[in-house]
Design an enzyme around this catalytic site. Structure first.
Site, PDB file in Angstrom:
ATOM      1  N   CYS A  97       6.271   4.497  -1.493  1.00  0.00           N
ATOM      2  CA  CYS A  97       6.581   3.190  -0.696  1.00  0.00           C
ATOM      3  C   CYS A  97       6.410   3.692   0.871  1.00  0.00           C
ATOM      4  CB  CYS A  97       7.991   2.827  -0.942  1.00  0.00           C
ATOM      5  SG  CYS A  97       8.264   1.284   0.087  1.00  0.00           S
ATOM      6  N   GLY A 141      -0.131  -4.807 -10.491  1.00  0.00           N
ATOM      7  CA  GLY A 141       0.717  -5.124  -9.253  1.00  0.00           C
ATOM      8  C   GLY A 141       0.705  -6.661  -8.741  1.00  0.00           C
TER       9      GLY A 141
END
Length: 332
Positions: A96, A229
């Site tokens: 991230c 995703g």
């Protein structure tokens, strides 16, 4: 567990998206895909409101908890708490790129400290009996993705990681926003393929920019697992084909009436506990993308479902806008 038992298809952990309501919804669309939580910081797990942060519905299995952090002892403690909650896997976030992740010295910036990542994995593995996995990028900033990814992979797998999921882009920690980091750095799928080719006995999964089940199938000719995703979130209808395409289940028309009943019942329970319908329906707006009635479906879920006092009947009204005969023909 699905890890290391043939090809795995998973729905990627996505901040602000894959909460418990999203996962319950996705589980109605696929019984077999591996689901992931949003990233939860280890400190929050240890000190925070655990039921709010970690609670989930039993139908979500198989479901993995993604942790953020860089302190091996804290990650071990958080992993143990997650195991006690009933999660099937613990995943460490090394990918991230958000500002708050960088300020906490975890997420993608950990690509720069592979020895520390390996220590974190070893500590978590020593604490729990369930699989411990890692999700990373191919590199960050000016790193060469060749040695950077190899070094990270070698370290975490030697430390006992049960799988490594690789988002096939670099993360640029300086100069790009989190949203830009999901789109601008070029995808390098062959780099992940090469990693797998060099580690035939290890589970290597791929993530990033995969838009369809056909693309997922093509990737599975090179790696062990595929994570969907944004495609899974924005067009969740694609999840209805996973069980037949990848897990050997007999193809069948999707039971939309069962989906309506399941989501209405779930919404009623959530509202009875003080929640709002919009907490759930915000994850559902893309379900019928491209089908007759989809625009009206989105309108109802985006407006009426967020009004004070909105209940399950609003959800049922939204479903009535859809031409299900067309939906079934599209899926056939």
């Amino acid at each position: 567990m699905l890890i290391n038992q043939g090809h795995t298809v998973a729905v990627a952990p996505m901040m602000d998206w894959t909460d418990r309501h999203c996962r319950f919804f996705h589980r109605q669309l696929t019984r077999r895909a591996l689901l992931y939580t949003e990233m939860v910081v280890a400190d929050a797990v240890i000190r925070g409101a655990r039921e709010r942060l970690l609670g989930f519905d039993n139908v979500e299995h198989p479901v993995a908890l993604q942790l953020g952090g860089s302190d091996p002892a804290k990650l071990a403690e958080a992993a143990l708490i997650g195991e006690a909650f009933g999660y099937d896997e613990i995943n460490l976030n090394v990918g991230c790129p958000s500002d708050r992740v960088q300020s906490g010295t975890f997420g993608a910036c950990l690509m720069k400290t592979p020895v520390l990542v390996a220590e974190c994995v070893a500590s978590m593995k020593a604490a729990v009996k369930i699989p411990v996995t890692v999700k990373c990028r191919i590199g960050v900033d000016d790193q060469d993705p060749g040695p950077a990814l190899d070094t990270l992979a070698d370290g975490v797998l030697a430390a006992g990681a049960d799988a490594l999921w690789v988002h096939a882009r670099k993360a640029w920690l300086a100069g790009l926003s989190p949203k830009e980091n999901r789109e601008i750095p070029p995808l390098d799928y062959p780099r992940v393929y090469r990693l797998k080719a060099g580690k035939p006995d290890e589970f290597i999964g791929i993530n990033g920019g995969i838009q369809s089940l056909a693309e997922a199938s093509a990737h599975l000719g090179h790696v062990d697992g595929v994570m969907l995703g944004r495609a899974a979130y924005h067009t969740p209808g694609i999840l209805t084909g996973i069980d037949a395409a990848f897990y050997g289940e007999a193809p069948a028309a999707f039971d939309y009436s069962a989906l309506i009943d399941a989501m209405a019942g779930y919404a009623e329970r959530h509202i009875e506990r003080g929640g709002r319908l919009g907490h759930i329906t915000r994850h559902m707006v893309g379900l019928f993308h491209g089908l007759p009635g989809a625009r009206r479906f989105r309108q109802i879920l985006s407006t009426d479902a967020n009004k004070p006092g909105a209940g399950p009947e609003v959800l049922k009204t939204a479903f009535l806008a859809i031409d299900f005969a067309a939906a079934e023909a599209e899926a056939a």
